[in-house]
Design an enzyme around this catalytic site. Sequence first.
Site, PDB file in Angstrom:
ATOM      1  N   HIS A  60      16.726 -21.775 -18.825  1.00  0.00           N
ATOM      2  CA  HIS A  60      16.298 -21.992 -17.610  1.00  0.00           C
ATOM      3  C   HIS A  60      17.041 -20.715 -16.687  1.00  0.00           C
ATOM      4  CE1 HIS A  60      14.868 -26.348 -17.731  1.00  0.00           C
ATOM      5  NE2 HIS A  60      14.179 -25.660 -18.488  1.00  0.00           N
ATOM      6  N   GLU A  62      18.327 -20.799 -13.913  1.00  0.00           N
ATOM      7  CA  GLU A  62      19.776 -20.939 -13.246  1.00  0.00           C
ATOM      8  C   GLU A  62      20.675 -20.857 -14.114  1.00  0.00           C
ATOM      9  OE1 GLU A  62      16.847 -24.523 -11.942  1.00  0.00           O
ATOM     10  OE2 GLU A  62      16.830 -23.038 -13.509  1.00  0.00           O
ATOM     11  N   CYS A  85      16.360 -28.883 -12.882  1.00  0.00           N
ATOM     12  CA  CYS A  85      16.235 -30.131 -13.819  1.00  0.00           C
ATOM     13  C   CYS A  85      17.350 -30.984 -13.738  1.00  0.00           C
ATOM     14  CB  CYS A  85      15.666 -29.554 -15.077  1.00  0.00           C
ATOM     15  SG  CYS A  85      16.880 -28.818 -16.099  1.00  0.00           S
ATOM     16  N   ARG A 195      -4.636 -11.343 -17.351  1.00  0.00           N
ATOM     17  CA  ARG A 195      -4.626 -12.128 -18.642  1.00  0.00           C
ATOM     18  C   ARG A 195      -2.994 -12.229 -19.148  1.00  0.00           C
ATOM     19  NH1 ARG A 195      -8.786  -8.868 -22.315  1.00  0.00           N
ATOM     20  NH2 ARG A 195     -10.961  -9.583 -21.357  1.00  0.00           N
ATOM     21  N   ARG A 218      -4.339  -5.899 -23.476  1.00  0.00           N
ATOM     22  CA  ARG A 218      -4.213  -4.488 -23.949  1.00  0.00           C
ATOM     23  C   ARG A 218      -3.560  -3.461 -22.757  1.00  0.00           C
ATOM     24  NH1 ARG A 218      -9.076  -6.514 -25.709  1.00  0.00           N
ATOM     25  NH2 ARG A 218     -10.219  -5.358 -24.342  1.00  0.00           N
ATOM     26  N   GLU A 307     -12.663 -16.375 -18.272  1.00  0.00           N
ATOM     27  CA  GLU A 307     -13.727 -15.281 -18.225  1.00  0.00           C
ATOM     28  C   GLU A 307     -15.136 -15.721 -18.740  1.00  0.00           C
ATOM     29  OE1 GLU A 307     -12.082 -11.140 -18.793  1.00  0.00           O
ATOM     30  OE2 GLU A 307     -10.443 -12.462 -19.757  1.00  0.00           O
ATOM     31  N   PRO A 310     -21.474 -17.168 -16.171  1.00  0.00           N
ATOM     32  CA  PRO A 310     -22.169 -18.012 -14.967  1.00  0.00           C
ATOM     33  C   PRO A 310     -22.069 -19.412 -15.010  1.00  0.00           C
ATOM     34  CG  PRO A 310     -23.573 -16.168 -15.265  1.00  0.00           C
ATOM     35  CD  PRO A 310     -22.636 -16.254 -16.468  1.00  0.00           C
TER      36      PRO A 310
END
Length: 376
Positions: A60, A62, A85, A195, A218, A307, A310
């Site tokens: 983590h 921290e 945590c 992405r 990419r 992605e 419609p």
Amino acid sequence: MSVHAKIIPAATDDAFMAAALALGRRNMGRTAPNPAVGALVVRDGVIVARGFTAVGGRPHAEAVALAAAGEAARGATLYVTLEPCSHHGATPPCVDAIIASGVARVVSAMEDPDPRVAGRGHDLLREAGIEVVVGCEAAAARCDHLGHVLRVTKHRPMVTLKLARTADGYAAGGAHDPRLHITGPIADAFTHVQRSLHDAIMIGSGTAREDDPLMTVRLPGVDGSGKLRVVIDRKLTLSPGSRLASTAREAPLLVLVGEDVAESEARAFTEATGAEVARVGAQDGTIDLLAALRLLAGRGITRVFSEGGPRVAESLLTMGLADEVILHTGLKPLGRPGRPALTPAAHSALENVSRYRMIESRMLGADQMTRYARMD
């Protein structure tokens, strides 16, 4: 990770927290199932150490920052973008490391809604005599950690919906038209950045069939090979020879199919391609998107970049499952009837101010990018 000490005159908690948030975003999209947290150790106005959640979620932020600070942490302030945590997992609780470090003050952007933490981390720090300030840059932190928040409270990942349309509103031409390339290189590069900031990239079967995309990241210097690619394909129509399926052994691919797809058919597809096939319930003849997202959350996915075309966009918008919407509008019109990027129902949902608000609009080269956020 240690950094050269830098004095920031009249620095405020907000400024240091903004820096911690920017730091945490470095591994966004690569820390699942854990959130991408940033942390700074500041002493007398000087940043003495920093850390951000490592790839895979451990260690983590921290722990990284405190290890880098060493004795310099004693009497210092720790800025962290999410409540430390307080439970034992793969590693000991961060609150134990903070208390042992001798930090005098902790500034935390927000409480962790994970029921294993949920304020207990802050309480333990206070009980140890550490001053705790909560809420600094809370809105920005919630935005960055929304995938984690939704996964532990709604049992689903956050979803960013990306759509591209021509100047006259179309995502594609007619049924037999060639694939449209709507946006220019700057907007395309922006999509690859997005992405990279998500754990999974998702499309529907129509987009997979018509566009035959790779769905990979990419970008120069960015390794996106570990991104999970997800295809919502109720009838398992994806061709084993498609670019998606034929690269499944190099980049992970998960195909979500309906419960009526035969086990033998799914097994044959997996054996031929290396892709994984999972069943999801259907509603009205289509995959139940909420069930699909919950399946992904169960696998540790916190951030999904959709992605899809419609049809998927309409479902995500009307069901309130699109938490952020990125709409690219190209410079050129199609100039003839085509497939609208936003169906009437999707357009109505996006323009409903009680459901979505526009948070950004700017040009990416010749293309306009508009971002919307779901109202809580």
